[in-house]
Design a protein around this motif. Structure first.
Motif, mmCIF file in Angstrom:
data_model
loop_
_atom_site.group_PDB
_atom_site.id
_atom_site.type_symbol
_atom_site.label_atom_id
_atom_site.label_comp_id
_atom_site.label_asym_id
_atom_site.label_seq_id
_atom_site.Cartn_x
_atom_site.Cartn_y
_atom_site.Cartn_z
ATOM 1 N N ILE A 94 48.172 66.664 17.815
ATOM 2 C CA ILE A 94 47.533 65.648 18.661
ATOM 3 C C ILE A 94 47.305 64.367 17.865
ATOM 4 O O ILE A 94 47.576 63.264 18.340
ATOM 5 C CB ILE A 94 46.221 66.206 19.256
ATOM 6 N N ALA A 95 46.838 64.525 16.624
ATOM 7 C CA ALA A 95 46.575 63.332 15.792
ATOM 8 C C ALA A 95 47.869 62.574 15.495
ATOM 9 O O ALA A 95 47.858 61.359 15.325
ATOM 10 C CB ALA A 95 45.894 63.750 14.488
ATOM 11 N N ASN A 96 48.971 63.281 15.461
ATOM 12 C CA ASN A 96 50.247 62.643 15.129
ATOM 13 C C ASN A 96 50.918 61.965 16.323
ATOM 14 O O ASN A 96 51.906 61.267 16.150
ATOM 15 C CB ASN A 96 51.225 63.667 14.533
ATOM 16 N N TYR A 97 50.383 62.164 17.504
ATOM 17 C CA TYR A 97 50.992 61.559 18.695
ATOM 18 C C TYR A 97 50.380 60.174 18.923
ATOM 19 O O TYR A 97 49.172 60.037 19.055
ATOM 20 C CB TYR A 97 50.761 62.465 19.908
ATOM 21 N N SER A 98 51.230 59.166 18.961
ATOM 22 C CA SER A 98 50.719 57.792 19.041
ATOM 23 C C SER A 98 50.415 57.346 20.477
ATOM 24 O O SER A 98 49.779 56.322 20.694
ATOM 25 C CB SER A 98 51.724 56.842 18.409
ATOM 26 N N GLY A 99 50.859 58.144 21.445
ATOM 27 C CA GLY A 99 50.726 57.736 22.849
ATOM 28 C C GLY A 99 49.282 57.648 23.349
ATOM 29 O O GLY A 99 48.984 56.866 24.251
ATOM 30 N N PHE A 100 48.381 58.432 22.773
ATOM 31 C CA PHE A 100 46.995 58.388 23.246
ATOM 32 C C PHE A 100 46.353 57.053 22.895
ATOM 33 O O PHE A 100 45.636 56.461 23.692
ATOM 34 C CB PHE A 100 46.179 59.554 22.676
ATOM 35 N N LYS A 101 46.641 56.576 21.694
ATOM 36 C CA LYS A 101 46.077 55.289 21.272
ATOM 37 C C LYS A 101 46.618 54.160 22.170
ATOM 38 O O LYS A 101 45.872 53.290 22.602
ATOM 39 C CB LYS A 101 46.410 55.012 19.805
ATOM 40 N N ARG A 102 47.917 54.227 22.454
ATOM 41 C CA ARG A 102 48.511 53.218 23.335
ATOM 42 C C ARG A 102 47.843 53.229 24.704
ATOM 43 O O ARG A 102 47.741 52.209 25.367
ATOM 44 C CB ARG A 102 50.023 53.456 23.492
ATOM 45 N N LEU B 152 42.526 66.280 3.065
ATOM 46 C CA LEU B 152 43.969 66.245 3.340
ATOM 47 C C LEU B 152 44.304 64.987 4.153
ATOM 48 O O LEU B 152 43.529 64.577 5.011
ATOM 49 C CB LEU B 152 44.311 67.480 4.168
ATOM 50 N N LYS B 153 45.482 64.422 3.872
ATOM 51 C CA LYS B 153 45.871 63.199 4.600
ATOM 52 C C LYS B 153 46.753 63.592 5.788
ATOM 53 O O LYS B 153 47.784 64.229 5.621
ATOM 54 C CB LYS B 153 46.620 62.283 3.622
ATOM 55 N N ILE B 154 46.330 63.212 6.968
ATOM 56 C CA ILE B 154 47.138 63.447 8.176
ATOM 57 C C ILE B 154 47.272 62.134 8.907
ATOM 58 O O ILE B 154 46.276 61.540 9.332
ATOM 59 C CB ILE B 154 46.489 64.515 9.087
ATOM 60 N N ARG B 155 48.499 61.651 9.032
ATOM 61 C CA ARG B 155 48.759 60.324 9.599
ATOM 62 C C ARG B 155 47.915 59.290 8.845
ATOM 63 O O ARG B 155 48.034 59.185 7.650
ATOM 64 C CB ARG B 155 48.493 60.338 11.107
ATOM 65 N N ASP B 156 47.015 58.566 9.530
ATOM 66 C CA ASP B 156 46.212 57.556 8.825
ATOM 67 C C ASP B 156 44.868 58.110 8.380
ATOM 68 O O ASP B 156 44.011 57.365 7.936
ATOM 69 C CB ASP B 156 45.937 56.363 9.754
ATOM 70 N N PHE B 157 44.685 59.411 8.519
ATOM 71 C CA PHE B 157 43.341 59.943 8.308
ATOM 72 C C PHE B 157 43.244 60.878 7.128
ATOM 73 O O PHE B 157 44.138 61.674 6.887
ATOM 74 C CB PHE B 157 42.879 60.740 9.536
ATOM 75 N N GLU B 158 42.090 60.787 6.479
ATOM 76 C CA GLU B 158 41.731 61.815 5.532
ATOM 77 C C GLU B 158 40.798 62.741 6.293
ATOM 78 O O GLU B 158 39.839 62.270 6.930
ATOM 79 C CB GLU B 158 40.990 61.160 4.367
ATOM 80 N N VAL B 159 41.080 64.041 6.285
ATOM 81 C CA VAL B 159 40.243 64.972 7.037
ATOM 82 C C VAL B 159 38.833 64.983 6.447
ATOM 83 O O VAL B 159 38.668 65.133 5.233
ATOM 84 C CB VAL B 159 40.847 66.395 7.027
ATOM 85 N N LEU B 160 37.837 64.806 7.307
ATOM 86 C CA LEU B 160 36.442 64.751 6.854
ATOM 87 C C LEU B 160 35.760 66.101 7.064
ATOM 88 O O LEU B 160 36.169 66.896 7.922
ATOM 89 C CB LEU B 160 35.680 63.679 7.635
ATOM 90 N N ASP B 161 34.709 66.313 6.307
ATOM 91 C CA ASP B 161 33.919 67.542 6.408
ATOM 92 C C ASP B 161 33.126 67.522 7.721
ATOM 93 O O ASP B 161 32.391 66.567 7.990
ATOM 94 C CB ASP B 161 32.958 67.588 5.206
ATOM 95 N N SER B 162 33.278 68.586 8.504
ATOM 96 C CA SER B 162 32.594 68.582 9.803
ATOM 97 C C SER B 162 31.064 68.610 9.664
ATOM 98 O O SER B 162 30.354 68.386 10.640
ATOM 99 C CB SER B 162 33.083 69.725 10.695
ATOM 100 N N GLU B 163 30.582 68.847 8.458
ATOM 101 C CA GLU B 163 29.129 68.712 8.224
ATOM 102 C C GLU B 163 28.656 67.293 8.524
ATOM 103 O O GLU B 163 27.495 67.074 8.885
ATOM 104 C CB GLU B 163 28.805 69.031 6.752
ATOM 105 N N SER B 164 29.566 66.322 8.350
ATOM 106 C CA SER B 164 29.153 64.910 8.511
ATOM 107 C C SER B 164 29.428 64.360 9.916
ATOM 108 O O SER B 164 29.345 63.158 10.148
ATOM 109 C CB SER B 164 29.875 64.046 7.471
ATOM 110 N N LEU B 165 29.734 65.272 10.816
ATOM 111 C CA LEU B 165 30.052 64.931 12.205
ATOM 112 C C LEU B 165 29.019 64.009 12.873
ATOM 113 O O LEU B 165 29.355 62.963 13.434
ATOM 114 C CB LEU B 165 30.062 66.256 12.958
ATOM 115 N N GLU B 166 27.764 64.417 12.780
ATOM 116 C CA GLU B 166 26.702 63.697 13.492
ATOM 117 C C GLU B 166 26.618 62.250 13.048
ATOM 118 O O GLU B 166 26.558 61.336 13.872
ATOM 119 C CB GLU B 166 25.340 64.383 13.286
#
Ligand code: NAI
Length: 209
Positions: free
Chosen positions: A98-106, A124-138
């Protein structure tokens, strides 16, 4: 909230109208009758007129529909004249796809960050993102005006994540986890289930034998 008394069946058809009208615009077709629209979409002309009458019609007798205006209006009804900030939780196979699909942003739905609970995934780097720790979600949701959470984690733990998201003001959840989430009335959950769709395919193929 103008579409409150519109039936869910009509609402479910609107994205399809929007897509077909967009295709017509791409082909520079500016005007279409409900009969022609019916031929390409597959709904009956009377169904189309009935559906669009829910929102004030848009058509003119003897002229048909102005494709651009109708596309625009349906876009507005669907809330596509706005931009949405999203986060994605669960950076596994599905989340990455899903993160790799550009159509949602468009289409106006921008993923601002990816989260995961697994220390091996964090950083880990995925597309333009570094995966963040879900602890920091809020903190992220509060600081970045996030509207939508895309939930790509297994069902265990999904409700807990959702409770946390609700607490920090998430408005919508695009849920891929195979679980019925419990949320307050003011939070919208849209479930997506590819397996259910596959089962429908299997049923129809069986009927076709
Ligand atoms: P996966 O195992 O590749 O990825 C799941 C990721 O979520 C992992 O990286 C894991 O560390 C992370 N995770 C697990 N619990 C978490 C939590 N509480 N908070 C944050 N991160 C967490 O699995 P895959 O293939 O990506 O599938 C993910 C989920 O999506 C599964 O539940 C599967 O059933 C569902 N799924 C649903 C589909 C649908 O059409 N609705 C289609 C495919 C998968």
């Amino acid at each position: 909230m103008g579409s409150k008394n519109i039936s869910m069946a009509v609402i479910r058809r609107l994205p399809k109208y929007h897509r077909y009208l967009g295709d017509l615009l791409d082909k520079d077709i500016q005007r279409i009758s409900s009969k022609e629209l019916s031929d390409i979409i597959g709904f009956t002309a009377s169904q189309i007129r009935q559906d669009l009458n829910n929102f004030g019609g848009f058509g003119q007798q003897g002229y048909g529909y102005n494709v651009g205006a109708l596309h625009n209006e349906i876009g507005k009804i669907l809330g596509l004249d706005k931009k949405y900030n999203a986060i994605l939780i669960g950076a596994g196979n599905l989340g990455q796809a899903i993160a790799n699909y550009s159509g949602f942003k468009r289409a106006g739905f921008e993923v601002k960050a990816l989260f995961d609970a697994n220390p091996r995934m964090i950083g880990l780097k995925i597309r333009d993102f570094e995966v963040l720790d879900s602890e920091s979600l809020e903190d992220f949701v509060k600081e970045n005006e996030i509207d939508i959470a895309m939930l790509c984690i297994p069902k265990n733990g999904a409700q807990n994540i959702v409770d946390r998201l609700v607490n920090v003001g998430i408005k919508g959840i695009w849920n891929f986890a195979p679980i019925d989430l419990e949320v307050p009335k003011n939070i919208i959950v849209e479930n997506v289930n590819l397996k259910e769709s596959l089962f429908t395919l299997s049923y129809l193929m069986k009927e076709n034998e």
